[in-house]
Design a protein around this motif. Structure first.
Motif, PDB file in Angstrom:
ATOM      1  N   GLY A  79      32.867 -14.995   1.885  1.00  0.00           N
ATOM      2  CA  GLY A  79      32.123 -15.591   0.743  1.00  0.00           C
ATOM      3  C   GLY A  79      31.125 -16.636   0.971  1.00  0.00           C
ATOM      4  N   GLU A  80      31.011 -17.137   2.116  1.00  0.00           N
ATOM      5  CA  GLU A  80      30.282 -18.257   2.479  1.00  0.00           C
ATOM      6  C   GLU A  80      28.899 -17.685   2.785  1.00  0.00           C
ATOM      7  OE1 GLU A  80      31.592 -21.323   5.118  1.00  0.00           O
ATOM      8  OE2 GLU A  80      33.851 -20.430   4.587  1.00  0.00           O
ATOM      9  N   TYR A 104      35.609  -7.366   6.371  1.00  0.00           N
ATOM     10  CA  TYR A 104      35.785  -7.243   4.785  1.00  0.00           C
ATOM     11  C   TYR A 104      34.672  -6.015   4.388  1.00  0.00           C
ATOM     12  CZ  TYR A 104      36.736 -12.234   5.378  1.00  0.00           C
ATOM     13  OH  TYR A 104      37.321 -13.379   5.923  1.00  0.00           O
TER      14      TYR A 104
END
Length: 326
Positions: A79-80, A104
């Motif tokens: 997410g970052e 991911y």
């Protein structure tokens, strides 16, 4: 096709084109037909039959794979990195971790062939900038400006990998000998849990000598201790670290580094100027009346300024103090 012969099984076939669905033959009013590569039709006398086959281009799919390597203390997750694509919204799974690497995956379906889809992610501090690599397509490119163009029916995978960067720590020791001191780096026994410190020979400007040691390949998120011995005749310094907020007391400092951080921790010690106290006692137990001034006391350390004296019995004690000596 005209002038054909009844009761003959005529074959019907076409190639299988990548990116298109395989059609099947359908003949009317005859019941002939069959698979795209092996159909057939047999006609009756006078029959006028139509055989049809349809092929549809298959929408390509794009799988985006993100690998985050946290082998130097980093904790970043997918997410970052703010991954985006003009092909659609990327919804990544929870990730699969093996060793220090978490992978991911997000899949985009129903895309259009021949369209240049962008691929981009943010530059995260403390992590290497990855580059896009796409297979079987040759697309890819820079982390913030990649692209991929798909063929009909293609199932392409574009991958980008980011690795946390090991932080570094520079230890700077300043020894100030402006009051006659002669101590060097070795006398302060500087240590850190980050590793063995090997200082350079020092650089001297005026009365200050600056020594430097560098430690590389450290681990982020670890509190490394910083300590030195208390040397007689020198002020006790305190640790100051930049850009990190670490530091602390001379014998119990610490610093915790972020991925990719290059921090410098400094401690300074100044030699303390000595003092000299001169005491003059005048004993007048046999009728004398002399005072300190009559004895003309001198010292190369400086001018002696005696107090008014303190008398006990026949003895008067005078005191003068000289500070800031070398």
């Amino acid at each position: 096709l005209t002038g054909l012969t009844a009761e003959v099984a005529y074959s019907l076939a076409e190639l299988d084109v990548i990116g298109y669905s395989e059609g099947s033959w359908s003949c009317t009013p005859n019941a002939g037909g069959g698979a795209f590569g092996s159909g057939s039709v047999t006609l009756e006398p006078g029959e006028s039959a139509t055989c049809t086959i349809s092929n549809d281009d298959i929408a390509p799919t794009l799988t985006v794979v993100k690998e985050v390597v946290n082998d130097d203390g980093g904790t970043a997750t997918v997410g970052e990195f703010g991954l985006t694509s003009s092909a659609g919204t990327l919804v990544f799974d929870g990730g699969n971790t093996f060793g220090d690497t978490t992978t991911y995956t997000a899949e985009l379906t129903g895309l259009a062939a021949g369209v240049s889809y962008t691929l981009a992610e943010a530059d995260v501090e403390g992590y290497s900038e990855g580059s896009w690599s796409c297979t079987p397509n040759a697309g890819g490119g820079a982390f913030g400006s990649g692209s991929v163009t798909l063929e009909p029916g293609e199932d392409a995978t574009c991958t980008i990998i980011n690795d946390d960067i090991a932080p570094t720590l520079t230890i700077v020791k300043q020894v100030i000998n402006d009051d006659g001191g002669s101590a060097t780096i070795g006398e302060f026994s500087i240590t850190t849990s980050a590793g063995a410190l090997v200082f350079d020979g020092g650089s001297t400007v005026d009365d200050t000598t600056t020594y430097t040691a560098e430690l590389t390949g450290l681990t982020a998120g670890v509190a490394y201790t910083l300590a030195e011995a208390d040397v007689d005749g020198y002020s006790e310094g305190s640790w100051s670290c930049a850009p990190n907020e670490g530091g602390g007391a001379f014998g119990s400092g610490s610093v915790t580094l972020e991925p990719g951080e290059d921090a410098t921790c400094t401690i300074s010690n100044d030699d303390i100027a000595p003092t000299l106290t001169v005491v003059k006692q005048v004993v007048n137990d046999d009728g004398g009346t002399a005072t300190v001034g009559e004895f003309g006391l001198t010292s190369s350390a400086g001018t002696l300024v005696f107090d008014g004296g303190n008398t006990f019995g026949d003895t008067t004690t005078y005191t003068a103090e000289l500070t800031g000596l070398a």
